[in-house]
Every structure is written in C-alpha cells, then in structure tokens.
Design an enzyme around this catalytic site. Structure first.
Site, mmCIF file in Angstrom:
data_model
loop_
_atom_site.group_PDB
_atom_site.id
_atom_site.type_symbol
_atom_site.label_atom_id
_atom_site.label_comp_id
_atom_site.label_asym_id
_atom_site.label_seq_id
_atom_site.Cartn_x
_atom_site.Cartn_y
_atom_site.Cartn_z
ATOM 1 N N GLU A 196 -0.677 -4.387 26.524
ATOM 2 C CA GLU A 196 -1.314 -4.309 27.803
ATOM 3 C C GLU A 196 -0.620 -5.182 28.754
ATOM 4 O OE1 GLU A 196 -4.241 -3.313 24.478
ATOM 5 O OE2 GLU A 196 -2.801 -4.883 24.926
ATOM 6 N N HIS A 217 -5.453 0.103 0.637
ATOM 7 C CA HIS A 217 -6.101 -1.131 0.853
ATOM 8 C C HIS A 217 -7.266 -1.244 1.831
ATOM 9 C CE1 HIS A 217 -3.859 -0.567 4.785
ATOM 10 N NE2 HIS A 217 -4.682 -1.544 5.253
ATOM 11 N N GLY A 255 2.191 -2.305 17.499
ATOM 12 C CA GLY A 255 1.720 -3.067 16.358
ATOM 13 C C GLY A 255 2.508 -2.809 15.038
ATOM 14 N N GLU A 306 -11.890 -3.563 13.319
ATOM 15 C CA GLU A 306 -10.889 -4.561 13.964
ATOM 16 C C GLU A 306 -9.512 -3.507 14.092
ATOM 17 O OE1 GLU A 306 -10.306 -7.705 11.030
ATOM 18 O OE2 GLU A 306 -11.808 -8.808 12.163
ATOM 19 N N ARG A 310 0.038 4.387 2.101
ATOM 20 C CA ARG A 310 0.170 4.348 3.437
ATOM 21 C C ARG A 310 1.493 4.486 3.912
ATOM 22 N NH1 ARG A 310 2.614 -0.282 5.985
ATOM 23 N NH2 ARG A 310 2.035 -0.760 8.018
ATOM 24 N N GLU A 320 0.218 2.221 12.844
ATOM 25 C CA GLU A 320 -0.576 2.058 11.927
ATOM 26 C C GLU A 320 -1.917 1.334 12.370
ATOM 27 O OE1 GLU A 320 -3.107 0.657 9.494
ATOM 28 O OE2 GLU A 320 -1.463 -0.496 8.489
ATOM 29 N N ASP A 349 0.680 -1.171 -0.117
ATOM 30 C CA ASP A 349 0.267 0.102 -0.062
ATOM 31 C C ASP A 349 0.765 1.226 0.002
ATOM 32 O OD1 ASP A 349 -1.678 2.207 0.619
ATOM 33 O OD2 ASP A 349 -3.018 1.049 1.906
ATOM 34 N N GLU A 369 5.009 -6.189 18.706
ATOM 35 C CA GLU A 369 4.309 -6.864 17.824
ATOM 36 C C GLU A 369 3.783 -8.165 18.716
ATOM 37 O OE1 GLU A 369 1.995 -8.428 15.155
ATOM 38 O OE2 GLU A 369 2.887 -6.417 14.950
#
Length: 306
Positions: free
Chosen positions: A82, A246, A31, A106, A7, A97, A4, A53
């Site tokens: 967390e 995307h 992430g 999601e 992005r 992102e 993408d 991740e």
C-alpha cells in the site's frame, strides 16, 4: 512454511505445469517471504517478477535470488504494498500465499485485493483465484474435557471464569478424520479475481446431517484453495481428510454436547467479520439448533480469533 509440502508443492506444480500462463509475463508476488514463489515463476519463464515483502525477510530473499542467479529476472522490493510504487505501471499476474488460519485470520487478502485493483491488467490472473470455507462437526469428548472442562475444578479450586474465555477462542489443531460425525458443508466461496474487501465478512447458513449415532462436541472449519485458470484444475484442501498442512483445522467448541442420531440435522448460520479494532483478527458468531430424539438445543455462541 517451506516445510509445508502440500502448500509449496501445489504452487510449484501450478507454475511448472502451466508455463504457458507465465511465459513472458510480468508477475507481482505479494508477501514474498523467502521469494520461493518468485523463483518458481522466474524459472517457468516469467519476463520479470517483483517480489514484495515488508519484513526483514526481504533482505534474505534478495540474497537467495542472487545466489540462484535470478537477479536479472526477480526484483525484491522491501515495503508495504500500500505504500510503495512498482517500477512498472501494470502487471499480468499476481501470485500470493495470503491465507491465514480459518482462511481469514491474520491473512493478507486485503493487500492482494489492493494490489489487484492498482496494478493488475484488465484480463490479468490472480493465483490462486478461488478459496472456499467449509464446516463439519466432530466428536471430541476427550480433548474438550482436557481443554475446557478442566477449569471447573483445578486442584480443588473453581477457575470456570477461564473456561468461559477458553470457549470463545477457536482452537487451531489437527482433527482425526474418524472424529467426523456429519457431512461437510460449504459456507463460502471467494473469487479473488472479482471480490471486494467487504466480501470477506459474511453470514452463511449450514445444515449438517449426522452420518452415525454419536455426540457432537465441536464444529470444525477448514478451507480449500483452487487455481482454476490452469490447463487442469489444481489446488489443495486443509480438511481433516486431506494431507496435513500448517493451517491444520479450526475447532469451535460448543457449550452443549449434542446427542445425534443418524440422519438428524444440526442447522444454523455462521457470521464471520473482521474485528473493528484489528482487521487481521476475526469475530465469529455461531447460531445452531437441533430438534432430535435425544437432543433439543438452540443457542448462539461468539468466538474471537486473536
């Protein structure tokens, strides 16, 4: 995701063109995936980057970081934000992102907000820091006939029960800008640096004005993302008039076909909320009405993004 270009290139430009924001700073990448954003930050002069991740991709990210010679700057941590502890008490910048389809489906927004509240210094940066959701209306007779009306008569059999289900499921697809019938209306802007987790659930009014005589078969939602702390405002849009991403757009088909004349308005409001059973899912309630020369309609429809 890496393919993408909109992005990835936007994040790269934000980081490389604003090195003054990152120089000698401690960065948390929420992430991280392959670690591409962490590598951008490291190359731009960050003091250290913690790439978090939770999937098996963390192992791959670690390999990629090592292969590119950034192991002394980028530390890959496998686990959920967390549930883990960082080796440092605070970070200067959080980059992520986190956006999902329809911005909120999601998504990882709550995780970013958790990380912000736990680790970000008081005057720290969140990249990106603004996200806005928009609504417009389209003519889409051909596709609606194929996707929705098809179930009324399937090789001579009534399968309209599936039609009812299909109507409640927003379609993620690319919309041709020539299908747009109305203006685009801002529904909600989120300030990621200040908002609370509950702010992602909201009700927003809209007023869509027909720009030509046409038919409306669906409303379409899309989002923009902004990096407002850069030397010059930067960001990207997932709208139908912008280069494809995307995320595409989210199409909500209407039970009614609205016959609109130029200048007439479709008014209403949209309620967006996290699903109570699964917070990553989104429930949408759409109230709309038109009191026009050729259409008088008032209706409430419910949608579920699963």
């Amino acid at each position: 995701m890496l393919k993408d270009v909109v992005r990835t290139k936007t994040y790269q430009n934000v980081i490389y063109q604003n090195k003054f924001l990152l120089k000698d700073k401690i960065v948390l990448d929420v992430g991280a995936g392959t670690g591409i954003l962490s590598l951008f930050c490291a190359k731009a002069g960050a003091k250290h980057v913690y790439a978090v991740e939770c999937s098996h991709m963390a192992n791959t990210a670690k390999e990629i970081v090592e292969a590119n010679g950034y192991s002394n700057v980028v530390t890959v941590l496998k686990g959920k934000i967390e549930e883990l502890e960082l080796p440092v008490p605070k970070v200067d910048i959080i980059i992520s992102e986190w956006m999902g389809y329809f911005l909120l489906f999601e998504n990882m927004l709550n995780t970013v907000l958790y990380a912000r509240d736990k680790w970000l210094v008081d005057d720290g940066l969140v990249l990106p820091d603004k996200a806005s959701l928009y609504l417009t209306a389209i003519e889409d007779a051909e596709y609606k006939e194929d996707k929705i009306e098809f179930w009324n008569n399937v090789y001579g059999f009534d399968m309209s029960c599936i039609k009812r289900q299909a109507m409640t499921e927003p379609l993620v697809d690319t919309v041709d800008q020539n299908q747009i019938v109305t203006n685009c209306q801002l529904l909600k802007t989120m300030d990621i640096s200040k908002m609370g987790p509950g702010d992602a659930s909201f009700t927003a009014p809209f007023k869509l004005v027909a720009e030509r005589d046409d038919y409306i078969h669906a409303l379409v939602a899309y989002f923009d993302v902004s990096f407002t702390k850069c030397h010059k405002l930067q960001g990207f849009s997932t709208g139908p008039r912008s280069r494809a991403t995307h995320w595409k757009q989210t199409v909500l088909y209407l039970e009614d076909v609205l016959t609109v004349c130029e200048g007439e308005t479709v008014t209403g409001n949209m309620t967006v909320s996290q699903n109570k059973k699964n917070p990553r899912d989104v429930d949408i309630t759409l109230k709309y009405s038109i009191n026009g020369r050729r259409s008088v309609v008032s209706r409430v429809q419910n949608y579920k993004m699963r």
